[in-house]
Motif scaffolding. Structure first.
Motif, short mmCIF file in Angstrom:
data_model
loop_
_atom_site.label_atom_id
_atom_site.label_comp_id
_atom_site.label_asym_id
_atom_site.label_seq_id
_atom_site.Cartn_x
_atom_site.Cartn_y
_atom_site.Cartn_z
N GLN A 60 0.82 -1.21 0.00
CA GLN A 60 0.00 0.00 0.00
C GLN A 60 0.85 1.26 0.00
O GLN A 60 0.58 2.20 -0.73
CB GLN A 60 -0.84 0.03 1.27
CG GLN A 60 -2.27 -0.31 1.03
CD GLN A 60 -2.88 -0.76 2.33
OE1 GLN A 60 -2.58 -0.21 3.39
NE2 GLN A 60 -3.70 -1.76 2.25
N SER A 70 -1.77 -0.87 -8.51
CA SER A 70 -2.67 -1.98 -8.32
C SER A 70 -3.66 -2.00 -9.47
O SER A 70 -4.26 -0.99 -9.79
CB SER A 70 -3.40 -1.80 -6.99
OG SER A 70 -4.51 -2.65 -6.95
N VAL A 76 -0.74 -6.64 -8.23
CA VAL A 76 0.08 -5.46 -8.04
C VAL A 76 1.28 -5.53 -8.97
O VAL A 76 1.90 -6.58 -9.12
CB VAL A 76 0.55 -5.36 -6.57
CG1 VAL A 76 1.50 -4.21 -6.38
CG2 VAL A 76 -0.65 -5.21 -5.65
N GLU B 2 -3.46 -1.81 10.77
CA GLU B 2 -4.52 -1.09 10.08
C GLU B 2 -5.19 -2.01 9.07
O GLU B 2 -4.54 -2.67 8.28
CB GLU B 2 -3.93 0.12 9.34
CG GLU B 2 -3.55 1.25 10.24
CD GLU B 2 -2.23 1.01 10.96
OE1 GLU B 2 -1.87 1.86 11.76
OE2 GLU B 2 -1.58 -0.03 10.74
N ASN B 3 -6.49 -2.03 9.13
CA ASN B 3 -7.23 -2.90 8.23
C ASN B 3 -7.72 -2.13 7.02
O ASN B 3 -8.90 -1.90 6.86
CB ASN B 3 -8.44 -3.49 8.96
CG ASN B 3 -8.07 -4.82 9.58
OD1 ASN B 3 -7.15 -5.48 9.10
ND2 ASN B 3 -8.76 -5.19 10.61
N SER B 4 -6.87 -1.72 6.17
CA SER B 4 -7.36 -0.98 5.02
C SER B 4 -7.38 -1.90 3.80
O SER B 4 -7.05 -3.06 3.89
CB SER B 4 -6.49 0.24 4.80
OG SER B 4 -5.22 0.03 5.35
N ALA B 5 -7.76 -1.33 2.67
CA ALA B 5 -7.99 -2.15 1.49
C ALA B 5 -6.74 -2.92 1.07
O ALA B 5 -5.62 -2.46 1.24
CB ALA B 5 -8.45 -1.27 0.34
N LYS B 6 -6.96 -4.09 0.52
CA LYS B 6 -5.85 -4.92 0.08
C LYS B 6 -5.57 -4.67 -1.39
O LYS B 6 -6.48 -4.56 -2.19
CB LYS B 6 -6.22 -6.39 0.24
CG LYS B 6 -6.25 -6.86 1.65
CD LYS B 6 -4.84 -6.92 2.19
CE LYS B 6 -4.82 -7.15 3.66
NZ LYS B 6 -5.50 -8.36 4.04
N PRO B 7 -4.29 -4.63 -1.75
CA PRO B 7 -3.99 -4.47 -3.16
C PRO B 7 -4.33 -5.72 -3.97
O PRO B 7 -4.76 -5.62 -5.11
CB PRO B 7 -2.49 -4.20 -3.17
CG PRO B 7 -1.98 -4.58 -1.85
CD PRO B 7 -3.12 -4.57 -0.90
N ASN B 8 -4.15 -6.87 -3.39
CA ASN B 8 -4.38 -8.09 -4.17
C ASN B 8 -5.74 -8.69 -3.87
O ASN B 8 -6.05 -9.02 -2.75
CB ASN B 8 -3.31 -9.13 -3.85
CG ASN B 8 -2.08 -8.90 -4.68
OD1 ASN B 8 -1.79 -7.75 -5.00
ND2 ASN B 8 -1.39 -9.95 -5.04
N GLN B 9 -6.54 -8.81 -4.89
CA GLN B 9 -7.89 -9.30 -4.67
C GLN B 9 -7.93 -10.79 -4.93
O GLN B 9 -8.14 -11.23 -6.05
CB GLN B 9 -8.87 -8.59 -5.61
CG GLN B 9 -8.74 -7.08 -5.59
CD GLN B 9 -9.18 -6.50 -4.27
OE1 GLN B 9 -10.00 -7.08 -3.58
NE2 GLN B 9 -8.64 -5.36 -3.91
N GLN B 10 -7.68 -11.57 -3.93
CA GLN B 10 -7.81 -13.00 -4.10
C GLN B 10 -8.90 -13.47 -3.15
O GLN B 10 -8.98 -13.00 -2.03
CB GLN B 10 -6.50 -13.69 -3.77
CG GLN B 10 -5.46 -13.35 -4.81
CD GLN B 10 -4.34 -14.36 -4.83
OE1 GLN B 10 -4.17 -15.13 -3.91
NE2 GLN B 10 -3.59 -14.35 -5.91
N GLU B 13 -8.23 -14.43 0.49
CA GLU B 13 -7.50 -13.52 1.37
C GLU B 13 -8.38 -12.93 2.44
O GLU B 13 -9.56 -12.71 2.27
CB GLU B 13 -6.89 -12.41 0.54
CG GLU B 13 -5.76 -12.95 -0.27
CD GLU B 13 -4.73 -11.90 -0.57
OE1 GLU B 13 -3.75 -12.24 -1.21
OE2 GLU B 13 -4.93 -10.75 -0.16
N LYS B 14 -7.70 -12.64 3.56
CA LYS B 14 -8.40 -12.00 4.67
C LYS B 14 -8.80 -10.60 4.26
O LYS B 14 -7.96 -9.78 3.92
CB LYS B 14 -7.47 -11.92 5.88
CG LYS B 14 -7.62 -13.08 6.81
CD LYS B 14 -7.00 -12.77 8.14
CE LYS B 14 -5.50 -12.75 8.09
NZ LYS B 14 -4.89 -12.64 9.41
#
Lengths: 137, 324
Positions: A60, A70, A76, B2-10, B13-14
């Motif tokens: 990030q 991204s 990424v 910090e629980n912000s958006a993840k770059p990898n959308q799998q 994933e958590k």
């Protein structure tokens, strides 16, 4: 994918910073090509044996800095063109900070300014030629 | 963290979801006779987190764990797991919890394989693949006698027995105790492997802070029976800093500043370790008129040692208010 490196958790540099530093270095030195895809968060986390959130956070920050980008649903990537996302003032601040560190080190090692400058120029040329040879590929 | 958006959308994933607490501890107090072991402890562990439970020996970590698992009763206060009172956990809820107690006890007369069969008979959801994968990690074979295993191998067997039922909540009490570095790495890998599924929660106590830093989302620090921190590893590290103040002459007396954990003085220098740094504290350091002030980052281990050390004041709490 040449993102194999080892972390030193006993270091005073937090793990996510170590990941950031490593990716930065890999891009500058060309182990990571422009436009190359990075491993998925989970994959890199498991290979480094760290919490996935730590890797996500490093990605990030690099996305925010414009080094990575991204593409939603895909992953990424190393940004094709380095976008200039910082204001001039921020760029100046960052440069000054880096220069300060360099000069402290030089003072500590008792190296005179002309030697520092010539070393800077030398390293600059090496990096430029690395970047150029990559562009030609 | 910090629980912000993840770059990898799998899909596996958590994701950052508002998580409900898996473990909820409210004002827990425990006495053994007249000795207070845990004092007014409140803590909540959200679903999907890897939670490191830290504190020096004898600070009530094991007691806390045993109480929320329903193995001991609290003197005051209450604990819940999956929203159910710990004192009356039904068998179905217990089957969703994997507990690896301290010390790694095994039935010495059984073979590794028999240990697995014995444990599997209690758990309908037993996953033999996981059992065998963990055994392989620790180089165990099914014919080995449990009583002849080394300490690290015994830990591996116990971990395999705990992980194979695929518990939603995994509670590990000092799992790394006595493990060599390779076995510890296998342990961490197993922990990350377990949390591939987003709804798995791990609560573990440990003294190995470099391991904690690798895998934990959040940490809780018990010190002198009392909870003194509940925040992300990052916050903990960022909030505890050391300042080196250099002076031209002998340094002035150590200032009384809130959150001072440790101080060292030498001929021309003063090193102060401070928690919860505020701009006000920084300006008070500047008011001492040192020739220079240099902030130093500490490792998690150094930060922890300062935090629970004997010298510092103990009146403040570090919470998860992330300052990003």
């Amino acid at each position: 994918m040449s993102l194999v490196f080892s972390l030193s958790p006993a270091s005073d540099v937090p793990i996510y910073r170590q990941i950031i530093q490593h990716i930065r270095r890999s891009v500058i030195q060309g182990q990571l090509e422009l436009g190359e895809q990075l491993p998925a968060v989970r994959v890199l986390a498991e290979s480094l044996v760290v919490n996935p959130n730590t890797v996500a956070r490093a990605y990030q920050e690099l996305i925010r800095d414009g080094l990575l980008e991204s593409r939603s649903g895909v992953g990424v990537f190393v940004a094709e063109e380095s976008r200039q996302i910082f204001s001039d003032a921020e760029r100046k601040r960052r440069l000054e900070h880096a220069v300060e560190q360099l000069l402290h080190e030089a003072l500590l090692l008792d190296i005179p300014l002309p030697d520092v400058c010539s070393s800077l120029e030398e390293q600059w040329k090496i990096l430029q030629s690395q970047i150029n040879s990559r562009r030609k590929k | 963290m910090e629980n912000s958006a993840k770059p990898n959308q799998q899909p596996e994933e958590k994701m950052s979801e508002p998580a409900s607490p898996v473990i909820q501890i409210d004002h827990l107090t425990k006495y053994y006779g007249t000795r207070e072991i845990v004092s007014d402890l409140s803590l909540s562990v959200p679903k999907g987190t890897i939670y490191g439970f830290l504190g020096r020996n004898g600070m009530g970590k094991t007691t806390t764990i045993r109480i929320f698992l329903g193995l001991e009763d609290p003197t005051r206060g209450s604990t819940k797991v999956f929203g159910l009172d710990s004192r009356s956990l039904p068998p179905e809820a217990r089957a969703r919890i994997g507990y690896l107690p301290e010390g790694h006890h095994v039935y010495g007369w059984m073979t590794v394989k028999e240990c697995g069969q014995f444990q599997a008979s209690y758990f309908p959801a037993w996953n033999q693949d996981i059992f065998e994968t963990v055994l392989t990690h620790f180089r165990l074979t099914s014919k080995m006698k449990a009583g002849h295993l080394s300490r690290g191998q015994r830990a591996g067997l116990c971990l395999a027995l705990t992980l194979a039922p695929e518990p939603e909540l995994l509670v590990l009490d000092d799992p790394a105790l006595g493990l060599d570095p390779v076995a510890r790495r296998s342990l961490l890998q197993s922990m990350l492997y377990v949390t591939r599924k987003a709804d798995r929660t791990i609560f573990f106590s440990s003294h190995l802070l470099s391991d904690v830093e690798r895998v934990a989302d959040r940490i809780a620090v018990l010190d002198g029976k009392v909870l003194r921190a509940d925040c992300s590893v990052e916050t903990f590290r960022r909030q505890i800093r050391q300042f080196i103040l250099k002076f031209r002459d002998a340094p002035p007396p150590t200032p009384e500043i809130p959150g001072l954990l440790e101080s060292f003085r030498s001929d021309r220098e003063m090193a102060l370790t401070v928690a919860n740094i505020t701009p006000e504290i920084e300006s008070r350091l500047e008011a001492l008129q040192p020739a220079s002030i240099e902030p130093v980052d500490l490792t998690l281990e150094d930060a922890f040692i300062s935090y629970v050390g004997e010298r510092g004041e103990k009146t403040f709490f570090m919470n998860g208010k992330e300052t990003k």
